[in-house]
Design a protein around this motif. Structure first.
Motif, PDB file in Angstrom:
ATOM      1  N   ASP A   8       0.767  -1.077   0.032  1.00 21.68           N
ATOM      2  CA  ASP A   8       0.289  -0.172  -0.166  1.00 21.68           C
ATOM      3  C   ASP A   8       1.098   1.001   0.249  1.00 21.68           C
ATOM      4  OD1 ASP A   8      -1.912  -1.126  -0.144  1.00 21.68           O
ATOM      5  OD2 ASP A   8      -2.635  -1.041   2.429  1.00 21.68           O
ATOM      6  N   GLU A   9       2.301   0.818   1.284  1.00 26.85           N
ATOM      7  CA  GLU A   9       3.032   2.290   1.059  1.00 26.85           C
ATOM      8  C   GLU A   9       3.564   2.552  -0.773  1.00 26.85           C
ATOM      9  OE1 GLU A   9       7.630   3.031   1.712  1.00 26.85           O
ATOM     10  OE2 GLU A   9       6.427   2.821   3.726  1.00 26.85           O
ATOM     11  N   VAL A  12       0.877   4.293  -2.654  1.00 29.39           N
ATOM     12  CA  VAL A  12       0.167   5.700  -2.235  1.00 29.39           C
ATOM     13  C   VAL A  12       1.664   6.565  -2.836  1.00 29.39           C
ATOM     14  CG1 VAL A  12       0.143   7.579  -0.235  1.00 29.39           C
ATOM     15  CG2 VAL A  12      -1.035   5.273  -0.627  1.00 29.39           C
ATOM     16  N   CYS A  16       1.471   9.476  -5.227  1.00 33.45           N
ATOM     17  CA  CYS A  16       2.075  10.661  -4.954  1.00 33.45           C
ATOM     18  C   CYS A  16       3.176  11.442  -6.327  1.00 33.45           C
ATOM     19  CB  CYS A  16       2.937  10.588  -3.543  1.00 33.45           C
ATOM     20  SG  CYS A  16       0.962  10.686  -2.764  1.00 33.45           S
ATOM     21  N   ASP A  49       9.728   7.124   4.017  1.00 33.56           N
ATOM     22  CA  ASP A  49       8.675   6.890   2.951  1.00 33.56           C
ATOM     23  C   ASP A  49       9.626   7.479   1.872  1.00 33.56           C
ATOM     24  OD1 ASP A  49       8.023   4.786   4.692  1.00 33.56           O
ATOM     25  OD2 ASP A  49       5.724   6.111   5.221  1.00 33.56           O
ATOM     26  N   TYR A  61       3.691   7.729   5.113  1.00 31.93           N
ATOM     27  CA  TYR A  61       2.305   6.197   4.632  1.00 31.93           C
ATOM     28  C   TYR A  61       2.242   5.464   5.709  1.00 31.93           C
ATOM     29  CZ  TYR A  61      -1.678   3.614   3.300  1.00 31.93           C
ATOM     30  OH  TYR A  61      -2.908   3.174   3.884  1.00 31.93           O
ATOM     31  N   GLU A  63       0.567   2.965   8.258  1.00 36.53           N
ATOM     32  CA  GLU A  63      -0.431   1.852   8.429  1.00 36.53           C
ATOM     33  C   GLU A  63      -0.321   1.909  10.072  1.00 36.53           C
ATOM     34  OE1 GLU A  63       3.020   1.723   7.339  1.00 36.53           O
ATOM     35  OE2 GLU A  63       2.626   0.638   5.237  1.00 36.53           O
ATOM     36  N   VAL A 111      -0.378  10.718   5.265  1.00 37.47           N
ATOM     37  CA  VAL A 111      -0.832   9.966   5.162  1.00 37.47           C
ATOM     38  C   VAL A 111      -1.671   8.298   5.688  1.00 37.47           C
ATOM     39  CG1 VAL A 111      -1.992   8.477   2.751  1.00 37.47           C
ATOM     40  CG2 VAL A 111       0.024  10.838   2.377  1.00 37.47           C
ATOM     41  N   ARG A 112      -2.719   8.365   6.109  1.00 36.74           N
ATOM     42  CA  ARG A 112      -3.169   7.059   6.673  1.00 36.74           C
ATOM     43  C   ARG A 112      -4.012   6.835   5.698  1.00 36.74           C
ATOM     44  NH1 ARG A 112      -1.547  11.078  11.348  1.00 36.74           N
ATOM     45  NH2 ARG A 112      -0.926   9.646  12.830  1.00 36.74           N
ATOM     46  N   LEU A 135      -5.593  12.592  -2.458  1.00 34.38           N
ATOM     47  CA  LEU A 135      -4.197  13.331  -2.504  1.00 34.38           C
ATOM     48  C   LEU A 135      -3.609  13.888  -2.599  1.00 34.38           C
ATOM     49  CD1 LEU A 135      -1.952   9.643  -3.340  1.00 34.38           C
ATOM     50  CD2 LEU A 135      -2.238  10.597  -0.462  1.00 34.38           C
TER      51      LEU A 135
END
Length: 154
Positions: A8-9, A12, A16, A49, A61, A63, A111-112, A135
Motif C-alpha cells: 500500500d505504501e 500511495v 503522489c 517513506d 504513509y 499504516e 497519510v493514513r 492525495l
C-alpha cells in the motif's frame, strides 16, 4: 508476505509521484534524522517513506500499526536498541520524524489509510481515481495561516 513494490505504501507513493510530477526518493535517509544509540555507540540513519527534493516534501504513509498496538509488528517480547519493544520505538521514531523534518525546512505530510479508500482493516482498496483526488487535496500547499502556524511550532 507482500513485496514492498506491491505494498500500500508503494501504491500511495506512486500516486503522489503522479500528483507532484516528480519521482520520489524512496526510503531516503538524511544525515540528521537518526535513531537511538546502539550497543556500539552508533546511530542508524532513519529512512523516510518518500522524499521529493524539488518540492522539499516528505511523505510518510502510516499504516494502522503506527496508531495502535499490533503484536505482529510490535514484537512485545523483544527489546530494541532503545530499550523498548518495536511498537514503542516506532512511536518514538515517528515523533522524531514529526519534529526533525519540519525543523530542517522540509514539509512533512502524513497519510493514513483512513485518508484514502480503505477497508476496516486499514488495507487500501486501490481505488486509484478516488485516492488520486484525495492525495491531490492532501498534498496541496498549506494556506498562509497554516505556514505561519507551522513556522511558530518549529
Amino acid at each position: 508476505m507482500r513485496k514492498r513494490d506491491d505494498s500500500d505504501e508503494a501504491f500511495v507513493i506512486d500516486l503522489c509521484n503522479e500528483v507532484l510530477g516528480e519521482t520520489a526518493l524512496t526510503q531516503h535517509k538524511f544525515d540528521w534524522l537518526l535513531g537511538d544509540l546502539d550497543t556500539r555507540g552508533r546511530r542508524a540513519r532513519l529512512p523516510v517513506d518518500a522524499y521529493w527534493p524539488g518540492h522539499q516534501l516528505v511523505v510518510e504513509y502510516r499504516e494502522l500499526q503506527h496508531d495502535r498496538p499490533v503484536a505482529h509488528f510490535d514484537k512485545p517480547d523483544r527489546l530494541t536498541v532503545s530499550g523498548v519493544h518495536r511498537g514503542e520505538q516506532r512511536a518514538l521514531y515517528d515523533a522524531r520524524r514529526d519534529t526533525e523534518i519540519p525543523a530542517h525546512g522540509l514539509r512533512l505530510v502524513v497519510v493514513r489509510p483512513a485518508d484514502l479508500d480503505a477497508d476496516s482493516r486499514g488495507r487500501l482498496c486501490r481505488n486509484a481515481a478516488a485516492d488520486f483526488v484525495a492525495l491531490r487535496r492532501i498534498l496541496a500547499r498549506d494556506s498562509d495561516e497554516d505556514r505561519v502556524t507551522n513556522a511558530f511550532r518549529t
